[in-house]
Design a protein around this motif. Structure first.
Motif, PDB file in Angstrom:
ATOM      1  N   THR A 155      -7.938   8.370  -1.501  1.00  0.00           N
ATOM      2  CA  THR A 155      -6.502   8.201  -1.746  1.00  0.00           C
ATOM      3  C   THR A 155      -6.155   8.428  -3.206  1.00  0.00           C
ATOM      4  O   THR A 155      -5.172   9.114  -3.516  1.00  0.00           O
ATOM      5  CB  THR A 155      -6.055   6.794  -1.327  1.00  0.00           C
ATOM      6  OG1 THR A 155      -6.674   6.451  -0.091  1.00  0.00           O
ATOM      7  CG2 THR A 155      -4.550   6.738  -1.161  1.00  0.00           C
TER       8      THR A 155
ATOM      9  N   MET B 270       0.830   3.899  -0.187  1.00  0.00           N
ATOM     10  CA  MET B 270      -0.489   4.326  -0.654  1.00  0.00           C
ATOM     11  C   MET B 270      -1.078   3.338  -1.658  1.00  0.00           C
ATOM     12  O   MET B 270      -2.283   3.083  -1.649  1.00  0.00           O
ATOM     13  CB  MET B 270      -0.401   5.722  -1.276  1.00  0.00           C
ATOM     14  CG  MET B 270      -0.375   6.838  -0.248  1.00  0.00           C
ATOM     15  SD  MET B 270      -0.570   8.461  -1.021  1.00  0.00           S
ATOM     16  CE  MET B 270       1.022   8.638  -1.819  1.00  0.00           C
TER      17      MET B 270
ATOM     18  N   VAL C  20      -2.939   8.898   5.131  1.00  0.00           N
ATOM     19  CA  VAL C  20      -3.969   8.416   4.205  1.00  0.00           C
ATOM     20  C   VAL C  20      -5.298   8.283   4.950  1.00  0.00           C
ATOM     21  O   VAL C  20      -6.357   8.682   4.448  1.00  0.00           O
ATOM     22  CB  VAL C  20      -3.550   7.071   3.586  1.00  0.00           C
ATOM     23  CG1 VAL C  20      -4.730   6.421   2.866  1.00  0.00           C
ATOM     24  CG2 VAL C  20      -2.403   7.259   2.609  1.00  0.00           C
TER      25      VAL C  20
END
Length: 340
Positions: A106, A126, A294
């Protein structure tokens, strides 16, 4: 699908450039740790700080996102540890196999890629996933990896000592601190002084290209080291001596983890998210799409360094990271197209 490829292509091209530069030794292998240090300790924290400070505090403290992501990460860790352990894979290798299946790339790849695809509003979910994986998922897997030390006090003190090491690693890692500072700035609605803000912006702008280039270089270094180890093992076999290098992990120990990372993990996040929405939790469809994407990212490249530090089969971990990164060039645009 073509518009998504046009957005994602430069990101994978930078990874390929780093891979080619290191593989051809244009970039010395000894320089790769320096690139990693620049990204991890300077550029990436500044990027997370800037996104955190510019994101509404409600998005940064979204409990529904944390719950769905946390449950899916813990389920992946438990499933991989249970179903991949065999006579070749003990707790140490099983735990790092679980970490490489649950921990997406990520920071180095996901933040710039998803912001380019979905806009700045993708940063909040995120940041939550990064914080959970750094603090909880990594610490849990490191503690599990110490369960191989049976007998005497090792079994009793191994996981506890590993947990302390993991906590120490979190405390010296600048990424959680940059996330926390960004949250505080967002909550207080403060702005940094102009020169400081511009300096942070310059470092943040460097994070994406350098991080992607570094991913490729790290993958190339892992491939080169694996080839050298293989040559050493072949020489040892020809001389009739025992090699200190472990044999290459069979595909049966690699492909299932690749499938979990790229297929099972995103589908599990989507299913848990849909269940949370059905139960009335305040999880928005846009936030769910972000965390599903993600989960569809390749494995985090820093897991390889952790595996090497704790004595796990780093060759297996590096192959999983390489395969998931290559496969994501095709699978990630497909995932974006399906979710859209």
């Amino acid at each position: 699908m073509l518009p998504v490829f046009l957005v994602t292509f430069p990101f994978f091209a930078l990874i390929a450039a780093g891979y080619g530069a290191a593989r051809a030794r244009v970039l010395p292998l000894d320089a790769i740790p320096g690139l990693n240090t620049f990204v991890l300790y300077f550029a990436l924290p500044c990027m997370l700080l800037r996104f955190g400070a510019g994101t509404p505090i409600g998005q940064l403290l979204d409990g529904s996102v944390a719950l769905v992501w946390g449950l899916s990460a813990l389920a992946v860790v438990a499933g991989v540890v249970v179903f991949t352990r065999n006579e070749r894979i003990g707790w140490n290798d099983g735990a790092f196999g679980a970490l490489v299946a649950a921990f997406p790339n990520t920071g180095f790849m996901g933040v710039p890629l998803l912001v380019a695809l979905l806009g700045a509003q993708a940063a909040g979910p995120m940041i939550i996933t990064i914080a959970f994986d750094l603090v909880v998922t990594s610490s849990l897997c490191i503690a599990l990896s110490r369960l191989d030390g049976v007998g005497g006090g090792a079994a009793h003190h191994g996981p506890r000592q590993a947990a302390r090491q993991a906590l120490r690693g979190v405390l010296v890692n600048p990424m959680p601190w940059s996330i926390l500072l960004g949250v505080l700035l967002s909550a207080a609605r403060w702005r940094l002084p102009g020169p400081v803000e511009r300096t942070i912006a310059m470092l943040a702008d460097a994070a994406s290209p350098v991080a992607l280039f570094t991913i490729g270089a790290v993958l190339a270094r892992s491939a080169l080291l694996a080839r050298e180890h293989g040559a050493s093992a072949a020489v040892a076999a020809a001389m009739g001596t025992k090699s200190a290098v472990p044999p290459e992990a069979p595909l049966a120990d690699v492909l299932p983890v690749v499938a979990v990372k790229l297929l099972v993990h995103p589908m599990l996040v989507w299913a848990l998210g849909q269940g949370a929405i059905a139960l009335g939790l305040p999880l928005s469809s846009s936030a769910l799409m972000v965390i599903v994407l993600v989960a569809a990212l390749p494995s985090a490249s820093n897991v390889s360094m952790l595996a090497e530090r704790f004595g796990a089969d780093n060759g297996r971990i590096a192959r999983i990271i390489l395969w998931t990164t290559v496969a994501t060039f095709f699978s990630f645009p497909f995932a974006v197209g399906v979710l859209r």
